[in-house]
Design a protein around this motif. Structure first.
Motif, short mmCIF file in Angstrom:
data_model
loop_
_atom_site.label_atom_id
_atom_site.label_comp_id
_atom_site.label_asym_id
_atom_site.label_seq_id
_atom_site.Cartn_x
_atom_site.Cartn_y
_atom_site.Cartn_z
N PRO A 1 7.30 3.56 -13.11
CA PRO A 1 7.46 4.69 -12.18
C PRO A 1 6.13 5.43 -12.03
O PRO A 1 5.34 5.47 -12.97
N ASP A 2 5.91 6.01 -10.84
CA ASP A 2 4.68 6.76 -10.54
C ASP A 2 3.43 5.89 -10.52
O ASP A 2 2.31 6.41 -10.63
N SER A 3 3.60 4.58 -10.39
CA SER A 3 2.43 3.74 -10.13
C SER A 3 1.95 4.04 -8.71
O SER A 3 2.75 4.39 -7.83
N ILE A 4 0.65 3.87 -8.48
CA ILE A 4 0.08 4.11 -7.16
C ILE A 4 -0.20 2.77 -6.50
O ILE A 4 -0.84 1.90 -7.10
N VAL A 5 0.30 2.60 -5.26
CA VAL A 5 0.03 1.35 -4.53
C VAL A 5 -0.98 1.66 -3.43
O VAL A 5 -0.72 2.47 -2.54
N ALA A 6 -2.15 1.02 -3.50
CA ALA A 6 -3.28 1.34 -2.61
C ALA A 6 -3.89 0.04 -2.12
O ALA A 6 -5.05 -0.26 -2.37
N THR A 7 -3.08 -0.75 -1.42
CA THR A 7 -3.47 -2.12 -1.09
C THR A 7 -4.10 -2.26 0.31
O THR A 7 -4.26 -3.38 0.80
N GLY A 8 -4.43 -1.15 0.94
CA GLY A 8 -5.20 -1.19 2.18
C GLY A 8 -4.48 -1.87 3.32
O GLY A 8 -3.28 -1.70 3.53
N MET A 9 -5.22 -2.69 4.09
CA MET A 9 -4.68 -3.29 5.31
C MET A 9 -4.10 -4.68 5.05
O MET A 9 -3.86 -5.44 5.99
N PHE A 10 -3.88 -5.05 3.79
CA PHE A 10 -3.24 -6.33 3.48
C PHE A 10 -1.75 -6.23 3.78
O PHE A 10 -1.10 -5.24 3.44
N ARG A 11 -1.22 -7.29 4.36
CA ARG A 11 0.14 -7.23 4.89
C ARG A 11 1.24 -7.25 3.82
O ARG A 11 2.32 -6.67 4.01
N GLU A 12 0.95 -7.90 2.69
CA GLU A 12 2.04 -8.15 1.71
C GLU A 12 2.78 -6.89 1.29
O GLU A 12 4.01 -6.86 1.25
N GLY B 1 10.32 5.18 -2.87
CA GLY B 1 11.11 5.19 -4.11
C GLY B 1 10.30 5.81 -5.24
O GLY B 1 9.72 6.88 -5.10
N ARG B 2 10.18 5.06 -6.34
CA ARG B 2 9.47 5.59 -7.52
C ARG B 2 7.96 5.46 -7.39
O ARG B 2 7.20 5.94 -8.22
N LEU B 3 7.53 4.72 -6.36
CA LEU B 3 6.09 4.43 -6.23
C LEU B 3 5.39 5.45 -5.34
O LEU B 3 5.97 5.98 -4.39
N ILE B 4 4.12 5.70 -5.66
CA ILE B 4 3.28 6.59 -4.84
C ILE B 4 2.39 5.70 -3.98
O ILE B 4 1.85 4.70 -4.47
N LEU B 5 2.27 6.04 -2.70
CA LEU B 5 1.43 5.23 -1.81
C LEU B 5 0.11 5.94 -1.55
O LEU B 5 0.04 7.18 -1.56
N ALA B 6 -0.93 5.16 -1.29
CA ALA B 6 -2.25 5.76 -1.00
C ALA B 6 -2.99 4.94 0.05
O ALA B 6 -2.71 3.76 0.25
N VAL C 1 -11.77 5.40 6.29
CA VAL C 1 -12.55 5.73 5.09
C VAL C 1 -12.25 7.16 4.64
O VAL C 1 -11.94 7.40 3.46
N HIS C 2 -12.32 8.10 5.58
CA HIS C 2 -12.10 9.50 5.22
C HIS C 2 -10.69 9.68 4.66
O HIS C 2 -10.49 10.29 3.60
N GLY C 3 -9.71 9.11 5.37
CA GLY C 3 -8.31 9.25 4.94
C GLY C 3 -8.08 8.63 3.57
O GLY C 3 -7.30 9.16 2.77
N ALA C 4 -8.77 7.52 3.28
CA ALA C 4 -8.56 6.86 1.99
C ALA C 4 -9.05 7.75 0.84
O ALA C 4 -8.40 7.84 -0.20
N LEU C 5 -10.19 8.41 1.05
CA LEU C 5 -10.72 9.29 -0.01
C LEU C 5 -9.78 10.47 -0.24
O LEU C 5 -9.40 10.78 -1.38
N VAL C 6 -9.38 11.11 0.86
CA VAL C 6 -8.46 12.25 0.77
C VAL C 6 -7.16 11.81 0.10
O VAL C 6 -6.62 12.48 -0.78
N SER C 7 -6.70 10.65 0.52
CA SER C 7 -5.44 10.14 0.04
C SER C 7 -5.46 9.81 -1.46
O SER C 7 -4.46 9.96 -2.17
#
Ligand SMILES: Cc1cc2nc3c(=O)[nH]c(=O)nc-3n(C[C@H](O)[C@H](O)[C@H](O)COP(=O)(O)OP(=O)(O)OC[C@H]3O[C@@H](n4cnc5c(N)ncnc54)[C@H](O)[C@@H]3O)c2cc1C
Length: 380
Positions: free
Chosen positions: A153-164, A270-275, A290-296
């Protein structure tokens, strides 16, 4: 010590990792590639030189450093090459008409190096993360529904523009088809950025460089590029800028953008945090992320401690998203006759009035207009 897992060692994942490690968390970053700097490119055929590229972004280094709580540049006097180059001029070729915009320093438009070289922003953040004790597991992919469900729980998912991750987490996205080429920039062409609006794509094409490397990209969301488009861009770039590349890559699944639904920006699943891009923190119109990713990255780190406060900050930073999304949909729906009228009219006014009005084009970039007002931005 509390543990946090972050999936994706790109801009938002590394930013969150640095912040959490500084707060005393034990951070593990899981990355599908064998090293840093893969960024958002799906293309597997590219060689190492070609994944060094340059992103154009509004970025006020001082304001962003205050917001993130760590310096976003090497200390003065260090020999490190800065990952960003202030861009003095932006060139547009809008349906055949050349429009050049001078960019005063207070417009804060930068070319940012991406990729695996020591002078990229990805590597800058990676070095900081390592200094702060963040652990990395390279060559590890989290891709299926089951694998995401198994994350703590509370893992951060930051996988960018990859579709999976979009697919596994049921987040609507739009697939981008692209043609690109990259490599060292010719002398005198760095930093540099020229962007094309044209009948051949309902998005745009560009050539951009920073720190002596760059790439040319033609892309279109929602439908494949036509043969005519693929033939047009290399020829046009040679004619206009004298630029020729030995290899062009035509990529079916260049990237996925969070423009699948009006309701898309979301901090959690759900339990996951997105970035980053997966959270929707990318300008839906120009794909500036780029800007949004840093803020995020900062917001995702805050969410580990306080989901409610982070959700409030997330909404504040994405205030203009829906308007930008609807504008993009309008341009797609009316292409080419709508963009032919609207884009030259908007860009044509700027050189005749104060070019600082370029600010007005930036609200769609997540967080850009809100950053100086932020609590952290004021150093409180
Ligand atoms: C061709 C192109 C041109 C662009 N031009 C610009 C521009 O000029 N200006 C701008 O501001 N933005 C631009 N962007 C967008 C910008 O690159 C992204 O929005 C930004 O990188 C998003 O940061 P992120 O942290 O979300 O993801 P990224 O920085 O892309 O990082 C994602 C990381 O997650 C890893 N990963 C992905 N899937 C998995 C998985 N299943 N398991 C483990 N690891 C995984 C990836 O390997 C990568 O390291 C462009 C994007 C593309 C594709």
């Amino acid at each position: 010590m509390r543990q946090v897992t972050i999936v994706g060692a790109g801009l938002s994942g590394l930013t969150a990792a640095v912040i959490l490690a500084r707060e005393g968390y034990d951070v593990l970053v899981v990355e599908r590639k064998k090293s840093i700097g893969g960024a958002s490119l799906h293309a597997s055929a590219v060689n190492q030189d070609e994944i060094c590229f340059a992103d154009l972004t509004p970025l006020d280094i001082d304001a962003m450093s205050r917001y993130l709580g760590f310096p976003l540049s090497a200390p003065a006097g260090s020999h490190a090459v800065p990952f960003y180059n202030p861009l003095p001029c932006l060139r547009f070729r809008v349906f055949g008409k050349l429009i050049e915009l001078r960019l005063p320093a207070d417009v804060h438009m930068k070319m940012v190096e991406r990729g695996p070289r020591p002078s990229s922003i990805d590597m800058y953040l990676y070095r900081l993360a390592v200094e702060h004790g963040v652990r990395f597991s390279f060559g590890t992919r989290v891709a299926t529904r089951r694998e995401f469900a198994d994350l703590p729980p509370d893992s951060i998912v930051a996988t960018g523009m990859f579709r999976e991750a979009f697919d596994a987490l049921d987040i609507p996205c739009t697939r981008a088809y692209g043609l690109f080429a990259g490599g060292p920039a010719p002398d005198g062409r760095s930093p540099f950025c020229t962007a094309y609006y044209h009948d051949q794509t309902q998005d745009y094409a560009y050539y951009a460089t920073a720190n002596g490397v760059g790439a040319a990209v033609l892309f279109q969301r929602g439908k494949p590029l036509s043969d005519a488009a693929v033939e047009w861009f290399p020829r046009q770039l040679l004619e206009d800028e004298g630029l020729a590349f030995a290899h062009w890559h035509l990529v079916e699944d260049l990237a996925s953008t969070p423009t699948g639904a009006l309701s898309n920006p979301r901090l959690s699943c759900g339990r996951l945090i997105l970035a980053g891009t997966l959270a929707g923190m990318q300008d839906p119109s120009m794909v500036l992320g780029v800007h949004g990713a840093l803020v995020s990255g900062r917001i995702a780190a805050l969410a580990v401690r306080n989901r409610e406060k982070a959700a409030e900050e997330f909404r504040r930073m994405n205030r203009w998203w829906k308007l930008a999304y609807l504008t993009r949909r309008l341009l797609w729906a009316t292409h080419p006759w709508g963009p032919r009228r609207i884009i030259p009219a908007v860009l044509g006014i700027l050189p005749r009035v104060d070019q600082r009005l370029l600010w007005l084009l930036n609200p769609a970039v997540p967080g850009w207009m809100r950053l100086p007002e932020s609590e952290a931005g004021r150093g409180r």
